[in-house]
Design a protein around this motif. Structure first.
Motif, PDB file in Angstrom:
ATOM      1  N   GLU A 192       1.989  40.817 -11.294  1.00 30.17           N
ATOM      2  CA  GLU A 192       1.708  39.688 -10.681  1.00 30.17           C
ATOM      3  C   GLU A 192       1.740  38.288 -11.877  1.00 30.17           C
ATOM      4  OE1 GLU A 192      -0.357  37.500  -6.983  1.00 30.17           O
ATOM      5  OE2 GLU A 192      -1.446  39.358  -7.683  1.00 30.17           O
ATOM      6  N   ILE A 193       1.259  38.929 -12.932  1.00 32.84           N
ATOM      7  CA  ILE A 193       1.079  37.960 -14.114  1.00 32.84           C
ATOM      8  C   ILE A 193       2.582  37.441 -14.391  1.00 32.84           C
ATOM      9  CG2 ILE A 193       0.504  37.583 -16.347  1.00 32.84           C
ATOM     10  CD1 ILE A 193      -1.840  39.142 -15.965  1.00 32.84           C
ATOM     11  N   ASP A 194       3.550  38.559 -14.320  1.00 34.22           N
ATOM     12  CA  ASP A 194       4.908  38.458 -14.791  1.00 34.22           C
ATOM     13  C   ASP A 194       5.484  37.307 -13.744  1.00 34.22           C
ATOM     14  OD1 ASP A 194       4.935  40.063 -16.990  1.00 34.22           O
ATOM     15  OD2 ASP A 194       5.603  41.729 -15.958  1.00 34.22           O
TER      16      ASP A 194
ATOM     17  N   GLN B   7      -3.487  28.722  -6.358  1.00 33.97           N
ATOM     18  CA  GLN B   7      -4.412  27.658  -6.713  1.00 33.97           C
ATOM     19  C   GLN B   7      -5.175  27.769  -7.752  1.00 33.97           C
ATOM     20  OE1 GLN B   7      -6.422  25.302  -3.576  1.00 33.97           O
ATOM     21  NE2 GLN B   7      -7.518  23.855  -5.110  1.00 33.97           N
ATOM     22  N   GLU B   8      -6.212  28.925  -7.775  1.00 35.79           N
ATOM     23  CA  GLU B   8      -6.814  29.375  -8.917  1.00 35.79           C
ATOM     24  C   GLU B   8      -6.243  29.354 -10.270  1.00 35.79           C
ATOM     25  OE1 GLU B   8     -10.211  32.399  -9.948  1.00 35.79           O
ATOM     26  OE2 GLU B   8      -9.179  32.786  -8.456  1.00 35.79           O
ATOM     27  N   ALA B   9      -5.193  29.948 -10.221  1.00 32.04           N
ATOM     28  CA  ALA B   9      -4.404  30.458 -11.342  1.00 32.04           C
ATOM     29  C   ALA B   9      -3.895  29.246 -12.237  1.00 32.04           C
ATOM     30  CB  ALA B   9      -3.506  31.696 -11.299  1.00 32.04           C
ATOM     31  N   ILE B  10      -3.155  28.509 -11.244  1.00 39.44           N
ATOM     32  CA  ILE B  10      -2.511  27.433 -11.546  1.00 39.44           C
ATOM     33  C   ILE B  10      -3.586  26.379 -12.341  1.00 39.44           C
ATOM     34  CG2 ILE B  10      -1.430  25.179 -10.990  1.00 39.44           C
ATOM     35  CD1 ILE B  10      -0.106  27.061  -8.538  1.00 39.44           C
TER      36      ILE B  10
ATOM     37  N   ILE C 107      -5.667  37.134 -12.294  1.00 40.21           N
ATOM     38  CA  ILE C 107      -4.639  38.079 -11.423  1.00 40.21           C
ATOM     39  C   ILE C 107      -4.664  39.523 -11.822  1.00 40.21           C
ATOM     40  CG2 ILE C 107      -2.171  38.094 -11.191  1.00 40.21           C
ATOM     41  CD1 ILE C 107      -1.816  35.335 -12.211  1.00 40.21           C
ATOM     42  N   THR C 108      -4.580  39.992 -10.611  1.00 40.04           N
ATOM     43  CA  THR C 108      -5.149  41.504 -10.673  1.00 40.04           C
ATOM     44  C   THR C 108      -3.984  42.479 -11.564  1.00 40.04           C
ATOM     45  OG1 THR C 108      -5.782  41.009  -8.420  1.00 40.04           O
ATOM     46  CG2 THR C 108      -5.646  43.345  -9.196  1.00 40.04           C
TER      47      THR C 108
ATOM     48  N   ASN D 234      -4.347  36.670 -22.159  1.00 38.04           N
ATOM     49  CA  ASN D 234      -5.791  37.015 -22.219  1.00 38.04           C
ATOM     50  C   ASN D 234      -6.509  36.251 -21.041  1.00 38.04           C
ATOM     51  OD1 ASN D 234      -7.545  37.806 -24.152  1.00 38.04           O
ATOM     52  ND2 ASN D 234      -8.277  35.667 -24.531  1.00 38.04           N
ATOM     53  N   LEU D 235      -6.055  35.024 -20.796  1.00 41.05           N
ATOM     54  CA  LEU D 235      -6.584  34.136 -19.661  1.00 41.05           C
ATOM     55  C   LEU D 235      -6.306  34.883 -18.177  1.00 41.05           C
ATOM     56  CD1 LEU D 235      -7.897  31.853 -18.029  1.00 41.05           C
ATOM     57  CD2 LEU D 235      -6.028  30.405 -18.348  1.00 41.05           C
TER      58      LEU D 235
END
Length: 200
Positions: free
Chosen positions: A32-34, A70-73, A27-28, A21-22
Motif C-alpha cells: 500500500e505504501i508503494d 487524508q492522514e497519509a497525505i 500505512i499498514t 521511514n514515515l
C-alpha cells in the motif's frame, strides 16, 4: 584536479532520507505504501514542492481527490522530518575536516523551504557550512542550470576548481554543463575514498 571549494547535496550525501521511514508508521503494508507513493503523493508532486517556501497548502488538493488517504497525505509535509533517519556521520565529519583544512564548504540542496528551516533548527552541523542554497528559498531546483549559475555567483566559484557532490545523475549532469567538477555518489559510504583525488 585539486579543487578549492566543495559543494554538498544533503539527501543521501550527508542526510539519511527515506520516505518509507514515515509511511511505515501511517500505512499498514509495503504494497500500500508503494501504491500511495506511485499514485497519490508521487515523486513528480513532491519535487514541485522543492520550489516553494510554504508546503502547508500542498496536501489539500490531494485530500479532496483521495479522501481515504487524508492522514497519509497530510503526514507527507506535516511529519516530513520523520523521513530523515539521521546523518551519515563519516561524511559530516569529512565536511568538518575539510573546513578545518581551509576548504570553503557549501550546501546546494533541493528541499522545501519551510521543511529545511525546521530541519536546520534542530541540526547544528549545518552551521559549519560557509553558505547554502536551498531550492525552496530561491524558487529554483536542480537540475535546472540556473541554480548552478546562482551557486557560481553566490559562492564565488571558479567552476573547474569547484567540486559538487550529489546522489542523482541528472543533478550531476546539470553541474557539469557549467564546468563544475563532480562526484556522483551512489553509495554514501564511499565518499571519503572518492573525494581523495580532488583534495590537494
Amino acid at each position: 584536479m585539486a579543487v578549492e571549494k566543495i559543494i554538498f547535496d544533503l539527501g543521501r550525501v550527508l542526510v539519511k532520507f527515506n520516505v518509507r521511514n514515515l509511511f511505515r508508521k501511517v500505512i499498514t503494508t509495503e504494497e500500500e505504501i508503494d501504491y500511495f507513493l506511485q499514485n497519490i503523493c508521487t515523486w513528480e508532486w513532491h519535487i514541485q514542492q522543492d520550489l516553494v517556501q510554504d508546503t502547508s497548502q500542498a496536501s489539500a488538493p490531494l485530500v479532496q481527490q483521495f479522501p481515504k488517504y487524508q492522514e497519509a497525505i497530510e503526514a507527507f509535509y506535516g511529519r516530513f522530518l520523520e523521513m530523515i533517519e539521521g546523518t551519515y556521520e563519516k561524511n559530516v565529519k569529512l565536511a568538518m575536516d575539510l573546513k578545518q583544512k581551509g576548504y570553503p564548504i557549501y550546501v546546494l540542496s533541493n528541499f522545501p523551504g519551510d521543511q529545511y528551516d525546521k530541519y536546520e533548527k534542530h541540526n547544528s552541523f549545518l552551521q559549519i557550512f560557509d553558505d547554502k542554497i536551498i531550492s525552496g528559498h530561491v524558487g529554483l531546483a536542480k537540475p535546472d542550470t540556473k541554480i548552478y549559475q546562482l551557486a557560481i555567483d553566490k559562492f564565488h566559484l571558479v567552476p573547474e576548481r569547484s567540486l559538487f557532490i550529489d546522489d542523482k545523475i541528472e543533478n550531476i549532469e546539470g553541474a557539469k554543463q557549467l564546468g563544475i567538477q563532480t562526484i556522483h555518489l551512489q553509495n554514501p559510504d564511499e565518499l571519503p575514498e572518492l573525494i581523495k583525488p580532488f583534495i590537494a
